[in-house]
Design an enzyme around this catalytic site. Structure first.
Site, PDB file in Angstrom:
ATOM      1  N   GLY A  49      -4.456  -1.297   9.095  1.00  0.00           N
ATOM      2  CA  GLY A  49      -4.389  -0.058   8.334  1.00  0.00           C
ATOM      3  C   GLY A  49      -5.386  -0.136   7.184  1.00  0.00           C
ATOM      4  N   GLN A  54      -9.008   1.535  -1.081  1.00  0.00           N
ATOM      5  CA  GLN A  54      -9.699   0.301  -0.688  1.00  0.00           C
ATOM      6  C   GLN A  54     -11.194   0.527  -0.449  1.00  0.00           C
ATOM      7  OE1 GLN A  54      -6.559  -0.811   2.415  1.00  0.00           O
ATOM      8  NE2 GLN A  54      -7.259  -2.801   1.706  1.00  0.00           N
ATOM      9  N   CYS A 102      -4.514  -8.796   3.668  1.00  0.00           N
ATOM     10  CA  CYS A 102      -5.060  -7.521   3.195  1.00  0.00           C
ATOM     11  C   CYS A 102      -6.576  -7.611   3.244  1.00  0.00           C
ATOM     12  CB  CYS A 102      -4.582  -7.282   1.755  1.00  0.00           C
ATOM     13  SG  CYS A 102      -5.138  -5.726   1.044  1.00  0.00           S
ATOM     14  N   LEU A 103      -7.220  -6.545   3.694  1.00  0.00           N
ATOM     15  CA  LEU A 103      -8.684  -6.545   3.745  1.00  0.00           C
ATOM     16  C   LEU A 103      -9.284  -6.677   2.348  1.00  0.00           C
ATOM     17  CD1 LEU A 103      -9.313  -3.756   6.419  1.00  0.00           C
ATOM     18  CD2 LEU A 103      -9.301  -6.233   6.748  1.00  0.00           C
ATOM     19  N   HIS A 144       3.027  -1.573   3.075  1.00  0.00           N
ATOM     20  CA  HIS A 144       1.854  -2.262   2.512  1.00  0.00           C
ATOM     21  C   HIS A 144       0.750  -1.250   2.187  1.00  0.00           C
ATOM     22  CE1 HIS A 144      -1.235  -5.633   2.464  1.00  0.00           C
ATOM     23  NE2 HIS A 144      -1.970  -4.548   2.514  1.00  0.00           N
ATOM     24  N   GLU A 145       0.456  -0.375   3.150  1.00  0.00           N
ATOM     25  CA  GLU A 145      -0.647   0.577   2.953  1.00  0.00           C
ATOM     26  C   GLU A 145      -0.319   1.589   1.855  1.00  0.00           C
ATOM     27  OE1 GLU A 145      -3.413  -0.119   4.098  1.00  0.00           O
ATOM     28  OE2 GLU A 145      -2.768  -1.559   5.616  1.00  0.00           O
ATOM     29  N   HIS A 148      -0.876   0.637  -1.772  1.00  0.00           N
ATOM     30  CA  HIS A 148      -2.254   0.750  -2.300  1.00  0.00           C
ATOM     31  C   HIS A 148      -2.449   2.048  -3.082  1.00  0.00           C
ATOM     32  CE1 HIS A 148      -4.366  -2.732  -0.714  1.00  0.00           C
ATOM     33  NE2 HIS A 148      -3.887  -2.543   0.497  1.00  0.00           N
TER      34      HIS A 148
HETATM   35 ZN    ZN Z   1      -3.938  -4.040   1.934  1.00  0.00          ZN
END
Ligand code: ZN
Length: 178
Positions: A49, A54, A102-103, A144-145, A148
């Site tokens: 995701g 981000q 996480c990216l 999680h997403e 953000h």
């Molecule tokens: Zn993340």
């Protein structure tokens, strides 16, 4: 293919609160390009995701979708979805432990416990409203997403700082996952 640069932990933009999106905004060329760039970036980075902040866009927009995840082998596939202004309500106490990555925190994993059952409400790109009860791994991903969008990263929710480390070093097997 227009994968954008993913901001990493330490960038103050990741800590900001994202803005609510209006229906009018979703009709613009810029918004359609943003959604395409988000999917391109998520796929390029092998993500499950991606949230708009981000890539430096402070809007309440998340995309998800993966088949045969390379970064999380053995996890269920997640169908592609565009979540605009998502709102999550927990339907269980925190308790489902998962080694999150996480990216924006590349190469790291940490154990986080979250509710494993949630209600999520959102608008899609055609401004249809949706409401769904989601359980298990998908519930973890959505939480999680959506975090953000409020400037929260999984590292803020670590169960124990000792259960955080480099993906290729830390032993994720010796701990109960749920
Ligand atoms: Zn993340």
């Amino acid at each position: 293919m227009a994968a954008r640069k993913v901001l990493r932990l330490g960038d103050p933009v990741l800590r900001k609160i994202s803005q609510v999106i209006t229906e009018d905004e979703t009709k613009t060329k810029e918004f359609k390009k943003l959604i395409k760039d988000m999917f391109d970036t998520m796929k390029f980075e092998n993500g499950v995701g991606l949230a708009a902040p981000q890539i430096g866009v402070l809007k309440r927009l998340v995309v998800v979708g993966v088949e045969n995840s390379e970064r999380y082998p053995g996890t269920p596939d997640i169908e592609e979805r565009i979540l605009i202004n998502p709102v999550i309500t927990a339907l269980a106490p925190p308790g489902a432990g998962f080694w999150e990555g996480c990216l924006s925190v590349p190469g790291m994993r940490g154990l986080v416990e979250r509710p494993n059952k949630i209600k999520i409400e959102w608008y899609d790109e055609k401004w249809n409203h949706h409401s769904e009860i989601v359980e298990g791994y998908r519930a973890i991903v959505f939480q999680h997403e959506c975090d953000h969008l409020d400037g929260v990263l999984y590292v803020d929710r670590l169960k124990d700082i000792k259960l955080f480390g480099y993906t290729d070093v830390i032993d994720t097997q010796g701990n109960e996952l749920d």
